[in-house]
Design a protein around this motif. Structure first.
Motif, PDB file in Angstrom:
ATOM      1  N   ALA A  67       2.815 -10.010 -10.079  1.00 37.77           N
ATOM      2  CA  ALA A  67       1.979  -8.642 -10.048  1.00 37.77           C
ATOM      3  C   ALA A  67       2.473  -7.775  -8.940  1.00 37.77           C
ATOM      4  O   ALA A  67       2.511  -6.678  -8.793  1.00 37.77           O
ATOM      5  CB  ALA A  67       0.514  -9.089 -10.225  1.00 37.77           C
ATOM      6  N   GLN A  68       2.542  -8.516  -7.815  1.00 37.69           N
ATOM      7  CA  GLN A  68       2.972  -7.841  -6.320  1.00 37.69           C
ATOM      8  C   GLN A  68       4.280  -7.297  -6.646  1.00 37.69           C
ATOM      9  O   GLN A  68       4.549  -5.925  -6.270  1.00 37.69           O
ATOM     10  CB  GLN A  68       3.277  -8.965  -5.382  1.00 37.69           C
ATOM     11  N   ARG A  69       5.203  -7.807  -7.076  1.00 38.73           N
ATOM     12  CA  ARG A  69       6.743  -7.263  -7.660  1.00 38.73           C
ATOM     13  C   ARG A  69       6.533  -6.114  -8.511  1.00 38.73           C
ATOM     14  O   ARG A  69       7.134  -4.961  -8.212  1.00 38.73           O
ATOM     15  CB  ARG A  69       7.564  -8.303  -8.234  1.00 38.73           C
ATOM     16  N   VAL A  70       5.769  -6.178  -9.599  1.00 35.69           N
ATOM     17  CA  VAL A  70       5.638  -4.999 -10.573  1.00 35.69           C
ATOM     18  C   VAL A  70       5.044  -3.858  -9.762  1.00 35.69           C
ATOM     19  O   VAL A  70       5.389  -2.610  -9.974  1.00 35.69           O
ATOM     20  CB  VAL A  70       4.760  -5.389 -11.791  1.00 35.69           C
ATOM     21  N   PHE A  71       3.882  -4.062  -9.068  1.00 30.69           N
ATOM     22  CA  PHE A  71       3.505  -3.125  -8.149  1.00 30.69           C
ATOM     23  C   PHE A  71       4.134  -2.246  -7.040  1.00 30.69           C
ATOM     24  O   PHE A  71       4.328  -1.154  -7.211  1.00 30.69           O
ATOM     25  CB  PHE A  71       1.968  -3.819  -7.302  1.00 30.69           C
ATOM     26  N   ASN A  72       5.088  -3.186  -6.559  1.00 32.96           N
ATOM     27  CA  ASN A  72       5.965  -2.569  -5.307  1.00 32.96           C
ATOM     28  C   ASN A  72       6.936  -1.854  -6.231  1.00 32.96           C
ATOM     29  O   ASN A  72       7.475  -0.593  -5.589  1.00 32.96           O
ATOM     30  CB  ASN A  72       6.549  -3.757  -4.819  1.00 32.96           C
ATOM     31  N   GLN A  73       7.465  -2.019  -7.344  1.00 29.19           N
ATOM     32  CA  GLN A  73       8.429  -1.400  -8.075  1.00 29.19           C
ATOM     33  C   GLN A  73       7.735   0.207  -8.640  1.00 29.19           C
ATOM     34  O   GLN A  73       8.350   1.060  -8.532  1.00 29.19           O
ATOM     35  CB  GLN A  73       8.706  -2.140  -9.314  1.00 29.19           C
ATOM     36  N   ARG A  74       6.473  -0.243  -9.077  1.00 33.87           N
ATOM     37  CA  ARG A  74       5.645   1.293  -9.363  1.00 33.87           C
ATOM     38  C   ARG A  74       5.677   2.050  -8.202  1.00 33.87           C
ATOM     39  O   ARG A  74       5.867   3.226  -8.241  1.00 33.87           O
ATOM     40  CB  ARG A  74       4.276   0.817  -9.877  1.00 33.87           C
ATOM     41  N   ALA A  76       7.642   2.235  -5.453  1.00 36.31           N
ATOM     42  CA  ALA A  76       9.086   2.852  -5.411  1.00 36.31           C
ATOM     43  C   ALA A  76       9.344   3.705  -6.413  1.00 36.31           C
ATOM     44  O   ALA A  76      10.090   4.729  -6.125  1.00 36.31           O
ATOM     45  CB  ALA A  76      10.031   1.554  -5.437  1.00 36.31           C
ATOM     46  N   ALA A  77       9.042   3.356  -7.739  1.00 36.51           N
ATOM     47  CA  ALA A  77       9.451   4.530  -8.672  1.00 36.51           C
ATOM     48  C   ALA A  77       8.577   5.725  -8.641  1.00 36.51           C
ATOM     49  O   ALA A  77       9.101   6.498  -9.520  1.00 36.51           O
ATOM     50  CB  ALA A  77       9.343   3.744 -10.053  1.00 36.51           C
ATOM     51  N   PRO A  80       5.783  10.340  -5.433  1.00 31.75           N
ATOM     52  CA  PRO A  80       4.661  11.073  -5.107  1.00 31.75           C
ATOM     53  C   PRO A  80       3.111  10.589  -5.548  1.00 31.75           C
ATOM     54  O   PRO A  80       2.691  10.753  -4.462  1.00 31.75           O
ATOM     55  CB  PRO A  80       4.861  12.179  -6.449  1.00 31.75           C
ATOM     56  N   LEU A  81       3.149   9.690  -6.330  1.00 31.37           N
ATOM     57  CA  LEU A  81       1.911   8.818  -6.391  1.00 31.37           C
ATOM     58  C   LEU A  81       1.852   8.013  -5.168  1.00 31.37           C
ATOM     59  O   LEU A  81       0.403   8.111  -4.513  1.00 31.37           O
ATOM     60  CB  LEU A  81       1.784   8.150  -7.710  1.00 31.37           C
ATOM     61  N   ALA A  82       2.975   7.434  -4.617  1.00 34.04           N
ATOM     62  CA  ALA A  82       2.636   6.411  -3.601  1.00 34.04           C
ATOM     63  C   ALA A  82       2.299   7.504  -2.191  1.00 34.04           C
ATOM     64  O   ALA A  82       1.392   7.114  -1.579  1.00 34.04           O
ATOM     65  CB  ALA A  82       3.720   5.749  -3.256  1.00 34.04           C
ATOM     66  N   ASP A  83       2.776   8.638  -2.261  1.00 36.90           N
ATOM     67  CA  ASP A  83       2.576   9.491  -1.124  1.00 36.90           C
ATOM     68  C   ASP A  83       0.896   9.831  -1.255  1.00 36.90           C
ATOM     69  O   ASP A  83       0.364  10.217  -0.254  1.00 36.90           O
ATOM     70  CB  ASP A  83       3.287  10.756  -1.034  1.00 36.90           C
ATOM     71  N   GLN A  84       0.532  10.395  -2.328  1.00 39.45           N
ATOM     72  CA  GLN A  84      -0.756  10.648  -2.520  1.00 39.45           C
ATOM     73  C   GLN A  84      -1.768   9.525  -2.143  1.00 39.45           C
ATOM     74  O   GLN A  84      -2.873   9.825  -1.560  1.00 39.45           O
ATOM     75  CB  GLN A  84      -1.032  10.921  -3.966  1.00 39.45           C
ATOM     76  N   LEU A  85      -1.560   8.389  -2.601  1.00 35.28           N
ATOM     77  CA  LEU A  85      -2.169   7.147  -2.084  1.00 35.28           C
ATOM     78  C   LEU A  85      -2.277   7.156  -0.792  1.00 35.28           C
ATOM     79  O   LEU A  85      -3.503   6.946   0.024  1.00 35.28           O
ATOM     80  CB  LEU A  85      -1.748   5.815  -2.953  1.00 35.28           C
ATOM     81  N   SER A  86      -1.166   7.379  -0.144  1.00 35.51           N
ATOM     82  CA  SER A  86      -1.116   7.034   1.503  1.00 35.51           C
ATOM     83  C   SER A  86      -1.989   8.150   2.224  1.00 35.51           C
ATOM     84  O   SER A  86      -2.870   7.976   3.202  1.00 35.51           O
ATOM     85  CB  SER A  86       0.275   7.131   1.753  1.00 35.51           C
TER      86      SER A  86
END
Length: 131
Positions: A67-74, A76-77, A80-86
Motif C-alpha cells: 500500500a505504501q509503495r502504491v501510494f508513493n507511486q500515485r 509521483a505520478a 498536481p494532486l500531491a502539490d494540492q495536498l501539500s
C-alpha cells in the motif's frame, strides 16, 4: 439628510478593497460555504486534505508495504494532486497557528478574526469597524 449616510456607506465600501488587499484568509470547510470571496484572498478548506487523501488512498492493497509503495507511486505520478495536498495541509496548519477553531472564519493580517459570517464582505466590514 440621506446624503451623509450615503457618503459614509460609500466611504466604508471604498475601504473593502484595501482590507481585501491585506493578508486575508477565508477558513471554512465544504459544509460551510462562503459568499463574496475577495480577489487575492486565501481560501483554506479544513476538510480538503481528507478529500485529497481519499483520492490517493482509494483501493489500496491490504498489505501495508505494498500500500505504501502504491501510494508513493500515485503521488509521483500525479504531481498536481500531491502539490494540492501539500498546500492544503499547509493551509490547515496556518489556520491552527492563528487559533482558528470554528468555521467559517475570516482572518485579516493574522490578527483580526470574524467567526460565523458566511458573507466575507460583511465580515471584512466588521473587521474594518473594529480597526
Amino acid at each position: 439628510m440621506p446624503y451623509p449616510r450615503l457618503s459614509i456607506l460609500v466611504l466604508t465600501w471604498s475601504f473593502i478593497p484595501l482590507l481585501a488587499q491585506a493578508e486575508t484568509w477565508i477558513v471554512t470547510d465544504s459544509q460551510h460555504p462562503v459568499t463574496h470571496f475577495p480577489k487575492g484572498a486565501r481560501l483554506i478548506l479544513l476538510d480538503e486534505p481528507e478529500r485529497l487523501e481519499d483520492k490517493l488512498t482509494a483501493l489500496l492493497p491490504k498489505s501495508p508495504a505494498l500500500a505504501q509503495r502504491v501510494f508513493n507511486q500515485r503521488l509521483a505520478a500525479n504531481r498536481p494532486l500531491a502539490d494540492q495536498l501539500s498546500q492544503s495541509l499547509q493551509g490547515v496548519a496556518a489556520a491552527w497557528s492563528v487559533g482558528v477553531r470554528k468555521v467559517p472564519a475570516v482572518v485579516v493580517e493574522r490578527r483580526f478574526v470574524v467567526y460565523g459570517e458566511p458573507d466575507v464582505r460583511q465580515a471584512l466590514m466588521l473587521i474594518d469597524r473594529h480597526k
